[in-house]
Each structure stands twice: as structure tokens, then as C-alpha cells.
Write a protein that holds these residues in place. Structure first.
Motif, PDB file in Angstrom:
ATOM      1  N   GLU A 172       1.141  -1.837  -0.184  1.00 32.74           N
ATOM      2  CA  GLU A 172       0.413  -0.234   0.034  1.00 32.74           C
ATOM      3  C   GLU A 172       0.941   1.342   0.236  1.00 32.74           C
ATOM      4  O   GLU A 172       0.696   2.079  -1.333  1.00 32.74           O
ATOM      5  CB  GLU A 172      -1.257  -0.127   1.410  1.00 32.74           C
ATOM      6  CG  GLU A 172      -1.474  -1.410   1.427  1.00 32.74           C
ATOM      7  CD  GLU A 172      -2.868  -1.454   2.384  1.00 32.74           C
ATOM      8  OE1 GLU A 172      -3.928  -1.524   2.204  1.00 32.74           O
ATOM      9  OE2 GLU A 172      -2.388  -0.104   3.362  1.00 32.74           O
ATOM     10  N   ALA A 175       2.297   1.721  -3.230  1.00 34.57           N
ATOM     11  CA  ALA A 175       1.077   2.512  -4.686  1.00 34.57           C
ATOM     12  C   ALA A 175       0.830   3.941  -4.075  1.00 34.57           C
ATOM     13  O   ALA A 175       0.403   4.739  -5.401  1.00 34.57           O
ATOM     14  CB  ALA A 175       0.054   1.714  -3.950  1.00 34.57           C
ATOM     15  N   ARG A 176       1.356   3.974  -2.486  1.00 32.95           N
ATOM     16  CA  ARG A 176       0.780   5.865  -2.422  1.00 32.95           C
ATOM     17  C   ARG A 176       2.322   6.799  -3.152  1.00 32.95           C
ATOM     18  O   ARG A 176       1.693   7.740  -3.142  1.00 32.95           O
ATOM     19  CB  ARG A 176       0.761   5.821  -1.028  1.00 32.95           C
ATOM     20  CG  ARG A 176      -0.412   5.237   0.217  1.00 32.95           C
ATOM     21  CD  ARG A 176      -1.779   6.440  -0.530  1.00 32.95           C
ATOM     22  NE  ARG A 176      -1.447   7.416  -0.613  1.00 32.95           N
ATOM     23  CZ  ARG A 176      -2.055   7.847   0.629  1.00 32.95           C
ATOM     24  NH1 ARG A 176      -2.730   7.086   1.948  1.00 32.95           N
ATOM     25  NH2 ARG A 176      -2.141   9.672   1.190  1.00 32.95           N
ATOM     26  N   TYR A 180      -0.578   7.240  -6.626  1.00 35.65           N
ATOM     27  CA  TYR A 180      -2.502   6.598  -5.440  1.00 35.65           C
ATOM     28  C   TYR A 180      -2.553   7.910  -4.194  1.00 35.65           C
ATOM     29  O   TYR A 180      -2.036   7.366  -3.956  1.00 35.65           O
ATOM     30  CB  TYR A 180      -2.362   5.711  -5.896  1.00 35.65           C
ATOM     31  CG  TYR A 180      -1.758   4.235  -7.007  1.00 35.65           C
ATOM     32  CD1 TYR A 180      -2.981   4.706  -8.102  1.00 35.65           C
ATOM     33  CD2 TYR A 180      -0.903   3.781  -7.219  1.00 35.65           C
ATOM     34  CE1 TYR A 180      -3.236   4.160  -9.832  1.00 35.65           C
ATOM     35  CE2 TYR A 180      -0.634   3.140  -8.404  1.00 35.65           C
ATOM     36  CZ  TYR A 180      -1.754   2.686  -9.772  1.00 35.65           C
ATOM     37  OH  TYR A 180      -1.296   2.406 -10.998  1.00 35.65           O
ATOM     38  N   THR A 185      -5.914   3.485  -4.144  1.00 37.20           N
ATOM     39  CA  THR A 185      -4.849   2.534  -4.019  1.00 37.20           C
ATOM     40  C   THR A 185      -6.194   1.318  -2.755  1.00 37.20           C
ATOM     41  O   THR A 185      -5.408   0.080  -2.621  1.00 37.20           O
ATOM     42  CB  THR A 185      -3.910   3.085  -2.242  1.00 37.20           C
ATOM     43  OG1 THR A 185      -3.277   3.796  -2.738  1.00 37.20           O
ATOM     44  CG2 THR A 185      -3.122   1.546  -1.111  1.00 37.20           C
ATOM     45  N   VAL A 189      -5.097  -2.013  -4.625  1.00 37.81           N
ATOM     46  CA  VAL A 189      -4.157  -3.406  -4.026  1.00 37.81           C
ATOM     47  C   VAL A 189      -5.290  -3.291  -2.588  1.00 37.81           C
ATOM     48  O   VAL A 189      -5.075  -4.721  -3.199  1.00 37.81           O
ATOM     49  CB  VAL A 189      -3.170  -2.035  -3.400  1.00 37.81           C
ATOM     50  CG1 VAL A 189      -2.476  -2.533  -2.935  1.00 37.81           C
ATOM     51  CG2 VAL A 189      -2.233  -1.646  -4.556  1.00 37.81           C
ATOM     52  N   SER A 190      -5.654  -3.093  -1.938  1.00 42.22           N
ATOM     53  CA  SER A 190      -6.008  -3.496  -1.045  1.00 42.22           C
ATOM     54  C   SER A 190      -7.131  -4.719  -0.721  1.00 42.22           C
ATOM     55  O   SER A 190      -7.023  -5.856  -0.569  1.00 42.22           O
ATOM     56  CB  SER A 190      -6.502  -2.804   0.298  1.00 42.22           C
ATOM     57  OG  SER A 190      -5.444  -1.406   0.455  1.00 42.22           O
TER      58      SER A 190
END
Length: 270
Positions: A172, A175-176, A180, A185, A189-190
Motif C-alpha cells: 500500500e 502504491a502511495r 495513488y 490504493t 491494492v488492498s
């Protein structure tokens, strides 16, 4: 040849370190299976078609097939975000929130139904206000959904949280750093990584909702769901009379579980 080698190695593991756990597990497995076998042996002596043709039984099946999916959707829409918050954040009072989520699981369902009546009963402020608007919260479809959601939604929250707990936070964070936002995210992703756990929670919630009896009986004895219809038939006509609708309930739950297995698949081991 490779398959036979794998099968042989599996038998070796089973006869070695896994022998005792397998034996103990087999005892419980037999206890699970035998009632099903005995139940199906009873089917031959009961007219299933006539039983399912009964208008009361058909109405109960329709009620369950309408309300259980609605309860499951409500649990998913509100439960998955709650599960994510509990998995990813720390805040004052978090233990109390976790306890509140677990409370409906440890309460006897009939007690949960009594508690719901103190909130949404016909003569409570909430129940009276809803009834005045033409939406009674007891002895109605809304009452069935309220009871099912109260009892079943914790399964979704607990299972989804376990899925989010299993997602590496570094993914995560990565991704940030790629630009994102928080919601992107979670969505990209999650949620995909926790998909299997969330799906398992949805299945558990649906099965629990469609089989809910205690709280539903207290909040909405009418319209009757499949479990309440089963109890009515048992009291008035005996055990044989419940076989057709019990079989229908069993088939519905099996179809849902098998369909989800095909759509989602079994999580792979790495």
C-alpha cells in the motif's frame, strides 16, 4: 507418474506426523457428515414435490431469497470499510469497537432479537416513527433484514479484517509513492489482495442470514422465512414435514458456496 508420486508422499505425511491430527479431525468430520447421511435417507419416504408446492413453504422460500441477499449487501457495504479501519488504524476506544463487532456473535440469537425489539419495536420511538412513515420495522421484510444483518454482519467484518491484516502494508505504501490516493490504493491494492477473505465473509454472512431463526422469530415472525417456516411445520406436523423445505434450504446454501468457489477459486499456497 508425477501425480502418483505426490499422492504417495501425501500418504507418507498422513501416516507420519499428521496421523494423530488427521485421526482427531476425522472424528469431527464424521460427526459433520453422519447427520447429512441420515437426513438424506429420510427423503425417500417423504413427498418432496408436494411439500415444496405448499403455498406457505413457497412464500417462506421467497422471503428468504429476497431478504438474505439484501442483508448480505448491507453487511458488505458497511462491514468491509469497518474491517479496513480496524485493520489499518489505531485509535482510542478501538477495543470497545472490536468488542461491539463480536457481541452479536456471542449473544444467543433470541437475546439479540429481544435487544433489537427494545430499539425498533412497534412502541419504541424508532419503531413508531418508522411505522408512521409506512415502514414498519417489525413483522415485515424490513424486520427480517434487520434481524439477519444484526446476527450475520459480524462474520463479514471479522473475516474481511483478517484478509486486510494479511495484506503487506508496504504494498500500500508503494502504491502511495507511485501517486495513488487513499481510495485508489484501497481499490487497486488492498481489496484485490484481500478478495478471497472478503468473499469468504460474504458467503458466511449469506449462509448465516438465510439460516437465521432466533432473532428473526422475535423481530419478524411474519412474513415467515425458511427457518421460521421449518419451526412452524415441526410443531404442527412433526419432523417429516420439514424435510422438503429443509432440503431446499440446504440446496440453496450448497449452490451458493459451490458457485463462489468456481467464481473466486481457492487461495493458492506459496
Amino acid at each position: 507418474m508425477a501425480n502418483s508420486n505426490r499422492f504417495g508422499s501425501g500418504l507418507e505425511r498422513l501416516s507420519g506426523s499428521m496421523a494423530v491430527p488427521a485421526l482427531l479431525g476425522a472424528v469431527l468430520l464424521v460427526y459433520f457428515v453422519v447427520p447429512f447421511v441420515v437426513f438424506f435417507l429420510q427423503i425417500g419416504s417423504v413427498d418432496i414435490v408436494d411439500g415444496l408446492a405448499d403455498p406457505g413453504t413457497q412464500a417462506a422460500i421467497r422471503t428468504s431469497l429476497v431478504t438474505a441477499p439484501v442483508s448480505t449487501v448491507i453487511a458488505t457495504v458497511f462491514g468491509v470499510p469497518l474491517a479496513y479501519v480496524l485493520s489499518r488504524t489505531s485509535f482510542r476506544g478501538k477495543r470497545l469497537v472490536e468488542a461491539a463487532v463480536l457481541l452479536p456473535l456471542v449473544l444467543p440469537p433470541i437475546v439479540g432479537g429481544v435487544m433489537l425489539l427494545t430499539l425498533v419495536g412497534r412502541y419504541t420511538p424508532v419503531g413508531a416513527a418508522a411505522a408512521s412513515l409506512g415502514v414498519p420495522l417489525t413483522d415485515s421484510y424490513a424486520g427480517v433484514v434487520l434481524a439477519q444483518t444484526f446476527v450475520a454482519a459480524p462474520f463479514l467484518v471479522v473475516t474481511a479484517r483478517a484478509g486486510f491484516d494479511g495484506v503487506d502494508k508496504r504494498l500500500e505504501e508503494a502504491a502511495r509513492t507511485m501517486g495513488y490516493g487513499p481510495f485508489e490504493t484501497i481499490r487497486l491494492v488492498s481489496l484485490p489482495l484481500a478478495r478471497n477473505a472478503i468473499t469468504a465473509g460474504i458467503v458466511l454472512t449469506f449462509v448465516r442470514a438465510i439460516g437465521e431463526f432466533g432473532a428473526t422469530m422475535m423481530v419478524a415472525y411474519n412474513p415467515r422465512t425458511m427457518p421460521t417456516r421449518i419451526e412452524v411445520l415441526r410443531i404442527s406436523h412433526g419432523l417429516e414435514a420439514i424435510v422438503p423445505i429443509a432440503l431446499a434450504l440446504l440446496v440453496i446454501t450448497i449452490v451458493v458456496v459451490v458457485a463462489v468457489q468456481f467464481l473466486v477459486g481457492t487461495p493458492r499456497r506459496h
